[in-house]
Design a protein around this motif. Structure first.
Motif, short mmCIF file in Angstrom:
data_model
loop_
_atom_site.label_atom_id
_atom_site.label_comp_id
_atom_site.label_asym_id
_atom_site.label_seq_id
_atom_site.Cartn_x
_atom_site.Cartn_y
_atom_site.Cartn_z
N ARG A 20 0.82 -1.12 0.04
CA ARG A 20 0.11 0.01 -0.09
C ARG A 20 0.95 1.17 0.03
N ASP A 21 0.67 2.15 -1.09
CA ASP A 21 1.52 3.32 -1.11
C ASP A 21 0.95 4.25 0.30
N ALA A 22 2.00 4.54 0.63
CA ALA A 22 1.57 5.53 2.18
C ALA A 22 1.20 6.94 1.69
N LYS A 23 1.37 7.37 0.46
CA LYS A 23 1.04 8.61 -0.03
C LYS A 23 1.76 9.90 0.70
N MET A 24 2.84 9.61 1.06
CA MET A 24 3.78 10.50 1.96
C MET A 24 4.72 11.40 1.08
N GLY A 25 4.72 11.63 0.06
CA GLY A 25 5.78 12.25 -0.75
C GLY A 25 5.69 11.99 -2.27
N GLN A 26 6.15 12.96 -2.99
CA GLN A 26 6.57 12.71 -4.30
C GLN A 26 7.76 12.31 -4.64
N THR A 29 9.25 7.71 -1.98
CA THR A 29 8.01 7.13 -1.98
C THR A 29 8.23 6.05 -0.92
N VAL A 30 6.94 5.89 -0.04
CA VAL A 30 6.97 5.09 1.25
C VAL A 30 5.77 4.06 0.88
N THR A 31 6.11 2.85 1.10
CA THR A 31 5.23 1.61 0.75
C THR A 31 5.27 0.77 1.87
N VAL A 88 12.90 -10.49 -1.01
CA VAL A 88 12.79 -10.60 0.45
C VAL A 88 11.77 -11.91 0.42
N GLU A 89 11.79 -12.88 1.24
CA GLU A 89 11.17 -13.93 1.74
C GLU A 89 10.93 -13.90 2.98
N THR A 90 9.90 -14.80 3.49
CA THR A 90 9.51 -15.07 4.67
C THR A 90 8.92 -16.40 5.09
N ALA A 91 9.22 -17.15 5.94
CA ALA A 91 8.75 -18.50 6.30
C ALA A 91 7.65 -18.22 7.41
N THR A 92 7.47 -17.20 7.92
CA THR A 92 6.45 -17.15 9.11
C THR A 92 5.41 -15.82 8.63
N GLY A 93 5.75 -15.01 7.58
CA GLY A 93 5.00 -13.79 7.64
C GLY A 93 5.62 -12.36 8.10
N THR A 94 5.78 -11.37 7.27
CA THR A 94 6.36 -10.23 8.05
C THR A 94 5.47 -8.96 7.44
N VAL A 95 5.87 -7.78 8.13
CA VAL A 95 5.17 -6.68 7.80
C VAL A 95 6.30 -5.51 7.87
N TYR A 96 6.64 -4.64 6.95
CA TYR A 96 7.62 -4.01 6.76
C TYR A 96 7.39 -2.51 6.05
N THR A 97 8.19 -1.45 6.21
CA THR A 97 8.01 -0.33 5.42
C THR A 97 9.29 -0.32 4.21
N GLU A 98 8.88 -0.01 3.20
CA GLU A 98 9.95 0.38 2.07
C GLU A 98 9.94 1.79 1.78
N ILE A 99 11.03 2.42 1.72
CA ILE A 99 11.26 3.99 1.54
C ILE A 99 12.26 3.86 0.53
#
Length: 103
Positions: A20-26, A29-31, A88-99
């Motif tokens: 999801r795009d955080a819509k925090m700048g041009q 970009t923050v996702t 990226v890969e995950t065996a358990t699930g993950t949440v992160y921010t990409e800038i």
């Protein structure tokens, strides 16, 4: 007062990769990303610096031509220089921010 957390906005769902795009700048970009158990995003290369910040779970970032693994979990920060392959890969699930720093 309600505390905002990325894991509330992008909860982990098994078998799914959600962004999801955080819509925090041009210029920068923050996702927000959520990867379900046993999911992955294949390596890609940005021409600019990318920053990853862990919010929940464990992610194994695959960095460079040899796919060296670097673990990112809650509160960790990983900085990837422009021109570097990264997935990226995950065996358990993950949440992160990409800038992505465009300038």
């Amino acid at each position: 007062m309600t505390v905002f957390t990325i894991e509330q906005l992008r909860p982990i769902k098994d078998g799914m990769t959600i962004s999801r795009d955080a819509k925090m700048g041009q210029e920068t970009t923050v996702t927000f990303f959520s990867l379900g158990k046993d999911t992955s995003i294949s390596q890609e290369r940005y021409d600019v610096t990318a920053i990853y910040i862990g919010a929940k779970g464990n992610a194994e970032f695959l960095i460079g031509e040899n796919a060296k693994k670097e673990t990112v979990t809650y509160g960790d920060c990983l900085i990837i220089p422009g021109g570097t392959l990264c997935g990226v890969e995950t065996a358990t699930g993950t949440v992160y921010t990409e800038i992505i720093i465009k300038k």
